[in-house]
Design an enzyme around this catalytic site. Structure first.
Site, PDB file in Angstrom:
ATOM      1  N   GLU A  32       0.833  -1.129   0.068  1.00  0.00           N
ATOM      2  CA  GLU A  32      -0.025   0.049   0.024  1.00  0.00           C
ATOM      3  C   GLU A  32       1.103   1.190   0.069  1.00  0.00           C
ATOM      4  O   GLU A  32       1.898   1.333   0.817  1.00  0.00           O
ATOM      5  CB  GLU A  32      -0.908  -0.181   1.327  1.00  0.00           C
ATOM      6  CG  GLU A  32      -2.216   0.481   0.925  1.00  0.00           C
ATOM      7  CD  GLU A  32      -3.139  -0.738  -0.001  1.00  0.00           C
ATOM      8  OE1 GLU A  32      -3.009  -0.388  -1.342  1.00  0.00           O
ATOM      9  OE2 GLU A  32      -3.505  -1.718   0.471  1.00  0.00           O
ATOM     10  N   THR A  34       2.935   2.203  -2.024  1.00  0.00           N
ATOM     11  CA  THR A  34       4.492   1.816  -2.543  1.00  0.00           C
ATOM     12  C   THR A  34       4.180   2.025  -4.041  1.00  0.00           C
ATOM     13  O   THR A  34       5.174   2.270  -4.706  1.00  0.00           O
ATOM     14  CB  THR A  34       4.550   0.287  -2.425  1.00  0.00           C
ATOM     15  OG1 THR A  34       3.233  -0.391  -2.571  1.00  0.00           O
ATOM     16  CG2 THR A  34       5.089  -0.011  -1.099  1.00  0.00           C
ATOM     17  N   ASP A  35       3.028   1.933  -4.762  1.00  0.00           N
ATOM     18  CA  ASP A  35       3.045   2.274  -6.173  1.00  0.00           C
ATOM     19  C   ASP A  35       3.576   3.380  -6.802  1.00  0.00           C
ATOM     20  O   ASP A  35       4.628   3.324  -7.552  1.00  0.00           O
ATOM     21  CB  ASP A  35       1.527   1.874  -6.955  1.00  0.00           C
ATOM     22  CG  ASP A  35       0.615   2.846  -6.385  1.00  0.00           C
ATOM     23  OD1 ASP A  35       0.831   3.603  -5.596  1.00  0.00           O
ATOM     24  OD2 ASP A  35      -0.490   2.838  -7.116  1.00  0.00           O
ATOM     25  N   GLY A 119     -16.269   4.695  -3.382  1.00  0.00           N
ATOM     26  CA  GLY A 119     -15.608   5.230  -2.207  1.00  0.00           C
ATOM     27  C   GLY A 119     -15.344   4.420  -1.103  1.00  0.00           C
ATOM     28  O   GLY A 119     -14.989   4.924   0.043  1.00  0.00           O
ATOM     29  N   GLY A 121     -12.784   2.035  -1.380  1.00  0.00           N
ATOM     30  CA  GLY A 121     -11.302   1.700  -1.678  1.00  0.00           C
ATOM     31  C   GLY A 121     -11.128   0.498  -2.475  1.00  0.00           C
ATOM     32  O   GLY A 121     -10.068  -0.236  -2.575  1.00  0.00           O
ATOM     33  N   LEU A 122     -12.177   0.268  -3.295  1.00  0.00           N
ATOM     34  CA  LEU A 122     -12.280  -0.784  -4.513  1.00  0.00           C
ATOM     35  C   LEU A 122     -12.251  -0.395  -5.816  1.00  0.00           C
ATOM     36  O   LEU A 122     -12.216  -1.100  -6.573  1.00  0.00           O
ATOM     37  CB  LEU A 122     -13.336  -1.685  -4.136  1.00  0.00           C
ATOM     38  CG  LEU A 122     -13.794  -2.230  -2.993  1.00  0.00           C
ATOM     39  CD1 LEU A 122     -15.066  -2.963  -2.668  1.00  0.00           C
ATOM     40  CD2 LEU A 122     -12.605  -3.080  -2.532  1.00  0.00           C
ATOM     41  N   SER A 123     -11.617   0.910  -5.887  1.00  0.00           N
ATOM     42  CA  SER A 123     -11.054   1.289  -7.197  1.00  0.00           C
ATOM     43  C   SER A 123     -12.015   1.584  -8.318  1.00  0.00           C
ATOM     44  O   SER A 123     -11.911   1.036  -9.393  1.00  0.00           O
ATOM     45  CB  SER A 123      -9.911   0.426  -7.829  1.00  0.00           C
ATOM     46  OG  SER A 123      -8.794   0.773  -7.345  1.00  0.00           O
ATOM     47  N   SER A 125     -13.217   4.122  -9.478  1.00  0.00           N
ATOM     48  CA  SER A 125     -12.824   5.012 -10.302  1.00  0.00           C
ATOM     49  C   SER A 125     -11.958   4.559 -11.433  1.00  0.00           C
ATOM     50  O   SER A 125     -12.072   4.626 -12.638  1.00  0.00           O
ATOM     51  CB  SER A 125     -12.171   6.467  -9.849  1.00  0.00           C
ATOM     52  OG  SER A 125     -11.296   6.066  -9.111  1.00  0.00           O
ATOM     53  N   ASP A 168      -3.961   0.455  -9.288  1.00  0.00           N
ATOM     54  CA  ASP A 168      -5.193   0.088  -9.535  1.00  0.00           C
ATOM     55  C   ASP A 168      -5.644  -0.046 -11.099  1.00  0.00           C
ATOM     56  O   ASP A 168      -6.254  -0.875 -11.486  1.00  0.00           O
ATOM     57  CB  ASP A 168      -6.254   1.274  -9.038  1.00  0.00           C
ATOM     58  CG  ASP A 168      -5.976   1.875  -7.579  1.00  0.00           C
ATOM     59  OD1 ASP A 168      -5.338   1.029  -6.903  1.00  0.00           O
ATOM     60  OD2 ASP A 168      -6.540   2.789  -7.060  1.00  0.00           O
TER      61      ASP A 168
HETATM   62  C1  GLA Z   1      -5.003   4.465  -4.307  1.00  0.00           C
HETATM   63  C2  GLA Z   1      -4.471   4.811  -5.624  1.00  0.00           C
HETATM   64  C3  GLA Z   1      -3.452   3.928  -5.735  1.00  0.00           C
HETATM   65  C4  GLA Z   1      -2.407   3.398  -4.589  1.00  0.00           C
HETATM   66  C5  GLA Z   1      -3.249   3.052  -3.539  1.00  0.00           C
HETATM   67  C6  GLA Z   1      -2.852   3.070  -2.023  1.00  0.00           C
HETATM   68  O1  GLA Z   1      -6.080   3.502  -4.457  1.00  0.00           O
HETATM   69  O2  GLA Z   1      -5.260   5.035  -6.340  1.00  0.00           O
HETATM   70  O3  GLA Z   1      -2.637   4.170  -6.563  1.00  0.00           O
HETATM   71  O4  GLA Z   1      -1.517   4.584  -4.106  1.00  0.00           O
HETATM   72  O5  GLA Z   1      -4.323   4.132  -3.050  1.00  0.00           O
HETATM   73  O6  GLA Z   1      -1.756   1.812  -2.038  1.00  0.00           O
END
Ligand code: GLA
Length: 381
Positions: A32, A34-35, A119, A121-123, A125, A168
């Site tokens: 997390e 780290t990207d 919203g 945290g499951l991406s 967007s 993501d």
């Molecule tokens: C969000 C961001 C990702 C990543 C995570 C944390 O999901 O979109 O790029 O940085 O937070 O790991």
């Protein structure tokens, strides 16, 4: 669900859609924040999707219906700058991305929607931006490669104010069923690890604290660590990103670095190591070690990187005390959203019920939960 989206398209536009696409949400086992530090991540797509039904309309505008919000909007495909909020800001940002990259499209009709919680945290967007770029590429024969789709989707987030990494977008685009995707965010090479969770299953607990990461400390964390890298570079030019930092290097400069930023940088070093350890553990089917790494990851995110919140901490601590849960941590950007839990098969319902009761008592919020399987990356339906 795609059936509902297609039927809605038919009822609105009196035609069948020319292209249908599905784009998944994602979880992240570990790795997390780290990207964007060009380190390692281990996400996977899940069996929750955003669906797109799209066709050309011969006009200069797009007519878009969001099934999730039950809202219709007109979009100028040549829009010069983002002016809306909510889901429309992504649409506008994406149109600008196409213009900047020189891709020509015409007007289109679109219906989109699905079951990725927004919203949480499951991406959702990334599913929206990767999925729509892919759908437009298919519809207008743009031939945009999947790598480019992921990068253009990332740029759409940057344009609306979130300086995210690529985790993501890569997870949404490239995932393979029943596998985690190990991504080296520096060279963007990835490989798959079979996610054989013998006797265990993934449960997500949703704090229902929804976050707009653009309003959170997300970009600040990125700036903090990047400023450490800038300082370190002066003495150690081989350090190009936080990925190259070591404890020894930081040790030689610790009196020159702000203690909070130092803590953030140490987190990144630790988290990258944990991703590598988790991959090893997964390949040896050592779920206990994987779980320990996840627990430590939560601790680091909460105490060192400070992107958790009291609700996430509560749920992670609650799970850490349960011997039927091998590992638990907050997931994604943080400041709300879900915890990911590796729970003994057969114990899921009991775990969710106990956690819900405890959470209700502590915060008076009704917990949501999702039991997810690992799905495949985006594609045509
Ligand atoms: C969000 C961001 C990702 C990543 C995570 C944390 O999901 O979109 O790029 O940085 O937070 O790991």
């Amino acid at each position: 669900m795609i059936q509902e989206i297609s039927s809605k398209y038919f009822s609105l536009f009196e035609k069948t859609p020319e292209v249908k696409v599905q784009a998944p949400g994602r979880i992240n086992i570990i790795g997390e924040h780290t990207d964007y530090n060009l380190g390692f991540v281990l996400p996977a797509a899940i069996n929750k999707y955003t669906f797109f039904a799209i066709g050309k309309n011969g006009a200069k505008t797009a007519t878009i219906y969001s099934a999730d919000y039950d809202e219709s909007r007109k979009l100028d495909i040549n829009i010069p700058k983002v002016k809306s909020s909510g889901w429309m800001k992504y649409m506008e940002s994406m149109m600008i991305g196409l213009q900047e990259e020189g891709y020509k499209i015409g007007g289109f009709n679109l219906v989109f929607g699905g079951n990725i919680p927004i919203g949480a945290g499951l991406s959702s967007s990334a599913a929206l931006t990767c999925g729509l770029y892919y759908a437009l590429s298919e519809l207008f024969d743009l031939g945009i490669s999947k790598e480019k789709i992921a990068k253009m989707a990332q740029a759409s987030e940057h344009r609306v104010g979130l300086n995210c990494g690529l985790m993501d977008q890569y997870a949404v685009t490239f995932s393979k069923k029943d596998h985690c995707l190990f991504l080296d965010c520096r060279n963007l090479k990835y490989k798959f690890f079979p996610a054989v969770l013998d006797g265990y299953t993934i449960v997500l607990l949703d704090t229902c604290i929804t976050h707009e990461l653009t309003d959170s400390g997300y970009n600040d964390r990125r700036n903090d660590v990047e400023s450490v890298v800038e300082l370190v570079k002066k003495k150690y030019p081989e350090v190009q990103s936080a990925r190259d930092l070591t404890k020894e290097i930081l040790g030689t400069l610790s009196d020159q670095i702000d203690p909070i930023k130092l803590k953030r940088a140490h987190f990144v070093i630790n988290e990258n190591t944990r991703v590598i350890n988790t991959c090893e553990a997964l390949s040896e089917n050592d779920l206990v070690s994987m779980g320990k790494n996840m627990n430590q990851s939560h601790h680091g995110l909460s105490k060192m990187y400070e992107v958790s919140c009291k609700e996430l901490d509560f749920l992670a601590d609650f799970a850490h005390k349960d011997k039927n849960v091998l590992g638990a941590r907050m997931m994604g950007g943080g400041f709300g959203g879900c915890t990911i839990n590796i729970v003994k098969k057969g114990y899921e319902e009991e775990f969710i019920s106990k956690a819900s009761q405890a959470y209700k008592t502590a915060f008076n919020i009704v917990l949501k939960s999702y039991q997810v399987d690992l799905g495949k990356g985006l594609g045509r339906v």
